[in-house]
Design an enzyme around this catalytic site. Structure first.
Site, short mmCIF file in Angstrom:
data_model
loop_
_atom_site.label_atom_id
_atom_site.label_comp_id
_atom_site.label_asym_id
_atom_site.label_seq_id
_atom_site.Cartn_x
_atom_site.Cartn_y
_atom_site.Cartn_z
N CYS A 103 114.69 70.26 5.07
CA CYS A 103 114.23 70.67 3.73
C CYS A 103 115.13 71.72 3.09
CB CYS A 103 112.81 71.22 3.80
SG CYS A 103 111.69 70.06 4.55
N HIS A 128 110.62 76.36 -1.73
CA HIS A 128 110.48 74.99 -1.23
C HIS A 128 109.06 74.51 -1.52
CE1 HIS A 128 110.51 71.43 1.07
NE2 HIS A 128 109.98 71.92 2.18
N ASN A 152 105.53 67.30 -0.54
CA ASN A 152 106.76 67.82 0.06
C ASN A 152 107.81 66.70 0.11
OD1 ASN A 152 108.77 68.78 1.71
ND2 ASN A 152 107.40 69.60 3.28
N1 ACO Z 1 91.92 66.43 6.18
C1 ACO Z 1 90.82 67.03 6.66
N2 ACO Z 1 90.85 67.82 7.74
C2 ACO Z 1 92.04 68.05 8.32
C3 ACO Z 1 93.22 67.46 7.86
C4 ACO Z 1 93.14 66.62 6.75
N3 ACO Z 1 94.19 66.02 6.21
N4 ACO Z 1 94.24 67.87 8.63
C5 ACO Z 1 93.72 68.69 9.54
N5 ACO Z 1 92.39 68.79 9.37
C6 ACO Z 1 91.42 69.58 10.13
C7 ACO Z 1 91.92 69.89 11.52
O1 ACO Z 1 91.62 68.85 12.44
C8 ACO Z 1 91.15 71.15 11.83
O2 ACO Z 1 89.84 70.81 12.23
P1 ACO Z 1 89.12 71.64 13.41
O3 ACO Z 1 89.00 73.04 12.88
O4 ACO Z 1 87.82 70.91 13.55
O5 ACO Z 1 90.02 71.53 14.57
C9 ACO Z 1 91.05 71.84 10.49
O6 ACO Z 1 91.24 70.83 9.51
C10 ACO Z 1 92.09 72.91 10.30
O7 ACO Z 1 93.35 72.38 10.67
P2 ACO Z 1 94.64 73.23 10.67
O8 ACO Z 1 95.78 72.42 11.18
O9 ACO Z 1 94.35 74.53 11.33
O10 ACO Z 1 94.79 73.45 9.09
P3 ACO Z 1 95.74 74.43 8.32
O11 ACO Z 1 94.94 75.30 7.48
O12 ACO Z 1 96.78 75.03 9.21
O13 ACO Z 1 96.48 73.41 7.35
C11 ACO Z 1 98.60 72.32 7.14
C12 ACO Z 1 97.29 72.37 7.89
C13 ACO Z 1 98.29 71.98 5.69
C14 ACO Z 1 99.47 71.23 7.74
C15 ACO Z 1 99.28 73.70 7.22
O14 ACO Z 1 99.33 74.14 8.56
C16 ACO Z 1 100.66 73.70 6.66
O15 ACO Z 1 100.86 73.48 5.48
N6 ACO Z 1 101.68 73.97 7.50
C17 ACO Z 1 103.04 73.99 7.04
C18 ACO Z 1 103.47 72.59 6.91
C19 ACO Z 1 104.74 72.50 6.16
O16 ACO Z 1 104.88 73.06 5.10
N7 ACO Z 1 105.65 71.77 6.74
C20 ACO Z 1 106.83 71.49 6.15
C21 ACO Z 1 107.74 72.70 6.01
S1 ACO Z 1 109.34 72.34 6.43
C22 ACO Z 1 109.59 70.90 5.80
O17 ACO Z 1 109.28 70.69 4.66
C23 ACO Z 1 110.18 69.78 6.68
#
Ligand code: ACO
Length: 329
Positions: free
Chosen positions: A113, A253, A285
């Site tokens: 990215c 980003h 993204n």
């Molecule tokens: N829909 C509903 N529930 C979901 C989903 C979904 N799509 N995805 C996860 N959940 C659930 C999980 O199972 C979890 O449930 P639990 O509490 O019963 O276990 C709960 O939601 C919380 O999940 P987390 O993974 O802790 O959610 P978080 O708040 O961390 O959000 C996310 C997840 C959006 C992926 C976040 O961590 C994030 O944005 N991380 C950075 C990702 C990123 O930007 N990557 C790219 C950067 S570099 C590049 O671009 C290559």
């Protein structure tokens, strides 16, 4: 010394829109969850017969037109992508042929990215050293080809798109004032496509184990992204001898609205009306394409006033990260 500038911009988005409501029918998720956790409303998905080189070619043609140049005026092509058409030949060579840039050398770069800012830094060095005159940068991603649409933790995040720009010493445009790049291979496993390379060549087993799809430890990636982009902004400002008050637009980003807000909150003078988020809302993204798409929207909509300064900051797999300050001259 005359500084390198971006003298033309162009972008391409596939027609097909995948909304959060469409995703609700594919995995256990909801529009509400996706919006509140990521800010993404919809993303574009390339057609089955539309590849990174095709999208990149369309964006490149628009950037050339904007710069008032032909393919034959380009002497170097840099393509930032983590979804090349092939491992080899490079997507840069495919685009070179499509735009008839017969005088150009062509090279793919892989900084995930962060690719757009990595490419801007390389292009700046190439033109300021007068090694090359007109460098075409293309960032193009068909991320839908490496996303598992049964995995709700990644399926909701990514989209397809391409963007391009021409960097040169000649002409008017966005001067590249300063750039900063960094990397840390220590965290390579946190965001990875495990198979298809020399370590795990494609086999029935790798396909069964879904190792040709993006694997991400979301929470850890989130924390590193915020910390590293904040650091990159500070270093780049210092290098350009500027303060945050002098920045008119911050383009982080476009991965997740919460990451963007968390970065902006760490600065006193980067108020919300200066922080660009429209690409994450409408395209998700798009990896290397993300900040270039944002820049193109701002420029085409005449939202960047003369002399205004724009700060781009990026973060991606590797990890790689960086920042870049542009001035509208
Ligand atoms: N829909 C509903 N529930 C979901 C989903 C979904 N799509 N995805 C996860 N959940 C659930 C999980 O199972 C979890 O449930 P639990 O509490 O019963 O276990 C709960 O939601 C919380 O999940 P987390 O993974 O802790 O959610 P978080 O708040 O961390 O959000 C996310 C997840 C959006 C992926 C976040 O961590 C994030 O944005 N991380 C950075 C990702 C990123 O930007 N990557 C790219 C950067 S570099 C590049 O671009 C290559």
């Amino acid at each position: 010394m005359t500084k390198a500038k971006i003298i033309g911009l162009g972008s391409y988005y596939p027609k097909k829109v995948l909304t959060n409501f469409d995703l609700e029918k594919m995995v256990e998720t909801s529009d509400e969850w996706i919006r509140t956790r990521t800010g993404v409303e919809e993303r574009r998905i390339a057609a089955d017969d539309e590849f990174s080189s095709d999208m990149g070619t369309n964006a490149a043609k628009e950037a050339l037109k904007d710069a008032n140049l032909n393919g034959s005026d380009i002497d170097f092509i840099l393509v930032a992508t983590l979804t090349p058409d092939y491992i080899f030949p490079s997507t840069a060579c495919l685009i070179q042929e499509n735009i008839k840039a017969n005088n150009a050398a062509a090279l793919d770069i892989q900084a995930a990215c962060s690719g757009y800012v990595y490419a801007l830094t390389l292009a700046k060095s190439l033109v300021e050293a007068k090694t090359y005159k007109n460098v075409l940068i293309v960032a193009t991603e068909k991320l839908s080809s490496i996303v598992d649409y049964k995995d709700r933790s990644t399926a909701i995040l990514f989209g397809d798109a391409a963007t391009a720009c021409v960097v040169s010493l000649d002409g008017k445009g966005l001067e590249i004032k300063s750039t900063f790049l960094a990397a840390s291979g220590k965290e390579a496993d946190l965001l990875i496509l495990p198979a298809g390379g020399s370590k795990l060549p494609a086999s029935i087993q790798t396909v069964k184990e879904k190792k040709h799809y993006i694997q991400m430890k979301g929470k850890e990636v989130y924390k590193h992204a915020v910390r590293r982009m904040k650091e990159a902004i500070e270093i780049c400002l210092k290098d350009a001898n500027l303060t945050e008050k002098e920045i008119s637009w911050l383009i982080p980003h476009q991965a997740n609205e919460r990451i963007i807000d968390a970065i902006a909150k760490r600065f006193e003078h980067l108020e919300s009306d200066k922080v660009f988020k429209e690409v994450v809302h409408k395209f998700g993204n798009t990896s290397a394409s993300s900040v270039g798409l944002a820049l193109d929207i701002l420029k085409k909509e005449n939202r960047i006033k003369p002399k205004e300064k724009i700060l781009l900051t990026v973060f991606g797999a590797g990890f790689t990260w960086g920042a870049c300050i542009l001035e509208n001259n």
